[in-house]
Design an enzyme around this catalytic site. Structure first.
Site, PDB file in Angstrom:
ATOM      1  NE  ARG A   1     -17.397  12.233   8.538  1.00 20.04           N
ATOM      2  CZ  ARG A   1     -16.195  12.052   8.021  1.00 20.04           C
ATOM      3  NH1 ARG A   1     -15.670  10.841   8.013  1.00 20.04           N
ATOM      4  NH2 ARG A   1     -15.525  13.035   7.500  1.00 20.04           N
TER       5      ARG A   1
ATOM      6  CD  GLU B   1     -10.820   2.983   5.296  1.00 19.66           C
ATOM      7  OE1 GLU B   1     -10.217   3.709   4.494  1.00 19.66           O
ATOM      8  OE2 GLU B   1     -12.012   2.652   5.158  1.00 19.66           O
TER       9      GLU B   1
ATOM     10  N   GLY C   1       0.828  -1.194   0.000  1.00 24.20           N
ATOM     11  CA  GLY C   1       0.000   0.000   0.000  1.00 24.20           C
ATOM     12  C   GLY C   1       0.866   1.248   0.000  1.00 24.20           C
TER      13      GLY C   1
ATOM     14  CG  LEU D   1      -2.671   9.907   3.715  1.00 25.29           C
ATOM     15  CD1 LEU D   1      -3.652  10.602   4.634  1.00 25.29           C
ATOM     16  CD2 LEU D   1      -1.574  10.859   3.301  1.00 25.29           C
ATOM     17  CB  ALA D   2      -1.130   4.080   6.584  1.00 24.07           C
TER      18      ALA D   2
END
Lengths: 248, 644, 247
Positions: free
Chosen positions: B337, B432, B40, B43-44
């Site tokens: 949310r 995530e 991946g 961001l992470a």
């Protein structure tokens, strides 16, 4: 090492600007055409008497011209190579202009023009022509074919400058955000103004057909013209007895 | 199996500091001998790969995208939270921690959340130093705005493209390490299995998506930063290629999957238009700062609007129900949310929805434009209005925007301990893809914060602790475990290609998505979940039999890529339903209709469900086993969330 | 609505390609262009035929993955949009729509409409960053940045790296892309220490990748989905020349 793309473009821009500079000087001098044979011929004579300086300037100009052409050819070849498979359909996003898209063609036409132009006016003996250099030019322009060809060439020059002039500033980074529209328009105006300036001269020659001032100029001498000259290029000057030139 | 969270002892403010001190260190000269795989480049992933490479580790980094810069972090619009207190409005690490635990409805691990709040400030410093062009005030200092669920202005933003700018910052840091040859980057490579040797994660199997070549890679540790699984719903705000495959393959190798039923439904998406729709588009929830949410008070009025017989602009103020402002006077349109989404669903269920489908509510800027002027609104939200206009062909300035909730983020993910390591030693999970920090609901502008916290400021320390204390022999590509994993991947690919049925992959994905949205979406009940649990195996069987994947395995084959992902989504969907069924309480994004207050708010059951549900894979055709990690709250008092 | 697609089909890199026609039937007018392709592909797949390969990911115009030259326009007709933001309402019933991949030596076709844009990554690798290790940063507000500079940096940084500029340029030049990154970093105080070396290294790599030269016609700007200005190219030229002159 090959010079970087930007460096090549910088050479294009700098030589282009130098050529524009020359055009402006050339144009200013040539406006003396309108003043009559005396003023113009005096100016021409003044230049011719600069001797080494003139030669140096001419060699410099030639070098700039050749460098401009060389960069153009090189950049164009690289650009063609950057897209080996062309699009089948490609449309402009609307920002390129006819002038910008045809820089190579207009450039080639201008090159051809310059060769003929130099041959016609620089390497043709004008000493014995009625009105000397001024007379040579005006008589040439009285010929509709030549005048129209000149005017057409000036339109092509305008087209070339309409993109080239502003483009040089962009390439040299001499713009700033917000100036984009401004300098593009300025480039367009200056480019076309220069071309228009030159354009007026053949037009003047063609329409007004001015004669040299009624003055005591030496009767025309017969120049030796080798009838067997093989150099039968276009527009060969043939000196008539009356001291005028006709172009074959 | 016992799940050990490995949260260090001591007061919460000191935990991370003392843990960092206690973690063993890898000698600088030895770091280059260690290889770490990072899957991946969001961001992470990008921040982790770059930071570890800067430390000296040798990093192999994989992404299924064509460039590291394309990861879906790029689409985050709103902002990133940080406890900087630049606005002098009473923010602090403690407040960000408190808000996040409360916002997560007390289903997150306190220690992890506190650490997140602690390092949040460092993230902003780091990003600014990288050249991230955050919004600034005229004095040249950083600007902040408030964001859903928070009463302080702690959100940093770069127009409506915060995720993009942060990702480009991390991507550039990563590119620098690629240039320095510390990171080897493999684009268009999809991870299809984890290789375990002696119970430790020691490598992965990938498929080169261009040539189709299946390859194995070995290392000393594997870091998954592969994002969330919202695409199990087919329609979500996730990118088309977001998938659960990497996480799911790890799960099948023994990594527990935690809280899979926690999905976040985002309230401000553009309503669904039709069956053909491929994805949903989110509009930043920052819009809720100035926009007012309403539907007509009368069903008849809504009906007239739906039939295009009436314009919303003609509905007088007393005919409008600003239902969030009415029900939650102190938070108004800025409620979290989950609350905003559920209320939108409620008014639409009452028949007062406004889009053609009846599934939409208004987000109205009329009053904001009147108050601040059109220019101010344009300056703040111009790009969002443009986006809305492109998609709907309507101007949000002239007519209230229509919004409806859509799946946006998944709080659940692979179970990790305080070190972000799963229960499989050597397998770390960031961003995530893990479950840890957001509990049952994530606050706005916290996903970017978590991804970067994990990558920049947590994994660089904890990976060292693991590598220093786990000296294992190098694993070659001829190891039996490697060959076994390769064979498994090849067999799976061949099986997908062999079915040659009658239906395209998308058909099954869409069917799964519909089922998940209806039975395991914004509101869930036992009967529906049980139905889903019965239907999913049928869908799986049908998929295996009737899917048609044209083309071959040895070239770029997008249908094959999608088929592999959908197969995993079907398995995951089943687990989500099982988890939702098991959790007989409402919390955060998980709303069980059986567990609500008289006013229709989510009702937690702390006595029975104050735990992390971590599911252990037991083999194909077998139900996963549930393990519970109890959650203890020593610093934040458990209360029923109230945004009244 | 019904349209006919003429699509560039190429099975693999370095293999010959050709145009093939596909009918797209019963497409809802509200569908996006890529949703139309999804519908066509689903139909093809259910018949066991290979679908049209094309790249797309976020489908909201920010990731930069998608990119098709549609009827001669990168990202199709419409201003400041990516291919995924194009809707079928831009076309008429019965239209024949031609789909071609980005065409550039530096962007080889991988399959059908999918191209390899790794050249962009390599240009960034050459220097499109600020060299700061994690943990080295000072407090974010210790370094004020004039709002105008920050805004201009953001304007440039908005580039999504889709490659439409290269596709649009008649010379397949990447100057707009490179200038956006050079401008973004040159405008910020954080970018100053590497300002001179960065621009030279990036241009060197750009040339190596085989992109063409900029001829200042602004076609890139016209097709850029993020409307990155060619003023950035002027800045890039200036930065480069100054770097060459001053170092």
């Amino acid at each position: 090492m090959t010079p970087s793309s930007i460096l090549k473009k910088t050479v294009m821009a700098l030589t282009g600007l130098a050529l524009v500079g020359f055009l402006i000087a050339h144009l200013s001098g040539n406006f003396l055409l309108f003043k009559g044979d005396k003023a113009f011929n005096a100016y021409a004579e003044f230049l011719e008497h600069q001797g080494g300086l003139l030669i140096a300037a001419e060699v410099g100009l030639l070098a700039v011209f050749l460098l401009h052409i060389y960069s153009a050819i090189r950049v164009t070849l690289e650009n063609k190579a950057a897209r080996p498979v062309p699009y089948e359909t490609k449309q402009s996003g609307g920002t390129s202009t006819f002038g910008s898209r045809t820089m190579m063609i207009s450039g080639a036409i201008i090159l051809l023009f310059v060769i003929l132009h130099v041959k016609m006016f620089k390497f043709t003996d004008h000493e014995h022509v009625d009105g000397e250099l001024w007379g040579l030019v005006m008589q040439a322009f009285a010929n509709p074919v030549i005048a129209l060809a000149y005017m057409a060439a000036m339109v092509v020059l305008g087209l070339h400058l309409s993109h080239g002039f502003s483009s040089a500033f962009q390439t040299l980074g001499l713009t700033k955000p917000g100036w984009a529209k401004c300098y593009k328009k300025a480039g367009l105006v200056v480019g076309w103004l220069i071309a228009f300036g030159f354009f007026t001269m053949p037009l003047y020659g063609l329409v007004v057909k001015p004669k040299p001032g009624a003055k005591e100029h030496a009767p025309a001498k017969t120049i030796k013209h080798d009838e067997n000259d093989d150099d039968a290029s276009v527009f060969r000057p043939v000196l008539t007895e009356k001291g005028t030139v006709s172009w074959s | 199996m016992e799940l050990r969270s490995n949260v260090p002892d001591g007061p919460i403010e000191k935990k991370w500091d003392s843990h960092r001190f206690n973690l063993k260190l890898v000698n600088p000269a030895n770091k280059r001998k260690h290889t770490v795989i990072v899957v991946g480049t969001g961001l992470a992933g990008a921040s982790a790969a770059a930071s570890m490479a800067e430390l000296g580790y040798h990093v192999l980094n994989f992404t299924h995208n064509d460039s590291a810069r394309r990861a879906h972090s790029i689409a985050a619009q709103g902002g990133i939270n940080a406890a900087k207190n630049y606005q002098n409005d009473g923010d602090s690490v403690w407040r960000l921690f408190y808000d996040t635990v409360k916002g997560g409805d007390y289903r997150s691990r306190e220690a992890n959340v506190y650490r997140l709040a602690q390092v949040s400030a460092n993230i902003i410093d780091q990003c600014v130093a990288q050249g991230v062009p955050f919004a600034r005030e005229y004095g040249g200092l950083l600007s902040n705005r408030s964001f859903g669920g928070a009463q302080v202005s702690r959100t940093f933003y770069a127009r409506g493209q915060t995720g993009q700018q942060l990702l480009l910052g991390a991507y550039q840091a990563l590119m620098r390490q690629v240039h320095a040859k510390k990171v080897k980057l493999f684009t268009r490579h999809e991870m299809l299995d984890v290789i375990l040797v002696d119970g430790q994660a020691r490598g992965i199997v990938t498929r080169d998506m261009v040539s189709g070549k299946v390859e194995s890679w070995t290392a000393d540790a594997v870091v998954l930063a592969t994002g969330g699984y919202g695409n199990v719903f087919f329609l979500s705000t996730n990118a088309m290629n977001c998938n659960v495959t990497a996480a799911w393959r790890a799960h099948r190798r023994g990594a527990c999957f935690a809280n899979p039923c926690y999905t976040q439904i985002h309230p401000t998406c553009i309503p669904v238009k039709g069956e053909y729709q491929s994805k949903l588009t989110l509009m930043s929830e920052s819009l809720r700062n100035d926009g007012r949410v309403w539907v007509p008070k009368e069903k008849a009025v809504s009906e007239a609007i739906r039939k295009n017989q009436k314009s919303p602009n003609d509905v007088p103020d007393d005919g409008r129900d600003y239902f969030l402002e009415r029900r939650y006077p102190s938070f108004g349109n800025l409620v979290p949310r989950d609350v905003a989404s559920r209320n939108a669903k409620m008014v639409c269920d009452e028949g007062r929805g406004v889009a053609v489908s009846g599934l939409g509510v208004y987000l109205d800027f009329r009053d904001a434009i009147k108050r601040d002027g059109l220019d101010v609104i344009k300056e703040k939200y111009g790009n969002l209005f443009d986006m809305y206009h492109e998609i709907t062909n309507e101007s949000g300035y002239e007519r209230p925007m229509m919004i409806y909730p859509a799946v946006h983020y998944t709080m659940g993910g692979l179970w990790v301990d305080y070190n972000l390591m799963s229960n499989v030693p050597g397998l770390f999970v960031l961003g995530e893809a893990n479950f840890s920090d957001h509990g049952a609901n994530r606050l706005g502008a916290s996903a970017l914060m978590q991804g970067l916290a994990d990558g920049y400021f947590v994994i660089p320390y904890t990976i060292g602790g693991y590598l220093a204390s786990n000296k294992a022999a190098k694993v070659g590509n001829d190891h039996a475990a490697v060959k076994d994993a390769m064979a498994g991947v090849n067999a799976r690919v061949d099986k997908l290609l062999a079915a040659k049925g009658k239906r395209p992959v998308d058909h099954f994905h869409r069917e799964l998505g519909k089922m998940m949205w209806e039975k395991c979406g914004m509101a869930r009940n036992e009967a529906g979940l049980k139905e889903a649990l019965a239907e999913i195996p049928k869908l799986r069987e049908e998929f295996q039999r009737d899917v048609n994947v044209p083309g071959s395995a040895s070239s770029l084959n997008q249908a094959l890529e999608r088929a592999g992902r959908v197969a995993d989504f079907i398995d995951l969907g089943e687990l989500m339903v099982r988890d939702a069924l098991e959790r007989r309480e409402s919390c955060g994004g998980h709303f069980r209709e059986e567990s609500q207050t008289e006013e229709g708010e989510a009702k937690r059951d702390d006595e029975n469900f104050c735990h992390v549900a971590a599911w252990e894979w037991k083999g194909d055709g077998q139900a996963q086993t549930l393990h519970k990690e109890p959650l203890t709250f020593e610093n934040v008092k458990l209360t029923q969330r109230s945004y009244k | 609505m019904n349209v006919t697609l003429r699509v560039w089909k190429q099975p693999a890199p370095n293999q010959p390609g050709r145009f093939e026609s596909y009918p797209a039937k019963d497409i809802p007018a509200e569908a996006s262009f890529l949703e139309m392709l999804d519908i066509v592909n689903n139909q093809l797949e259910s018949e066991g035929k290979e679908p049209i390969a094309f790249d797309s990911d976020c489908r909201e115009g920010i990731c930069g993955t998608c990119g098709i030259v549609i009827d001669g326009r990168p990202h199709g007709p419409g201003k400041a949009i990516t291919t995924c933001q194009l809707y079928m309402r831009a076309f008429n019933e019965g239209d024949t729509i031609t789909l071609e991949p980005w065409r550039a030596k530096a962007f080889p076709v991988l399959k059908d409409l999918v191209v390899d844009r790794a050249a962009f990554d390599r240009v960034i690798q050459a220097g499109g960053y600020i060299s700061i290790n994690t943990g080295n940063a000072c407090d974010a507000n210790a370094l004020p940045v004039a709002k105008l500079d920050s805004d201009r940096a953001m304007d440039a940084a908005a580039c999504i790296g889709c490659g439409a500029c290269v596709a649009a340029c008649k010379n397949a030049s990447a100057m707009l892309f490179v200038s956006a990154k050079v401008s973004h970093l040159a405008l910020l105080p954080q970018g100053q220490p590497e300002r001179r070396t960065r621009v030279v290294a990036m241009i060197e790599q750009m040339d190596k990748e085989g992109f063409g030269n900029c001829t200042n016609e602004s076609e890139c700007e016209a097709e850029c989905p993020k409307e990155i200005s060619v003023a950035n190219i002027a800045r890039l030229n200036r930065e480069f020349l100054l770097a060459k002159l001053l170092t």
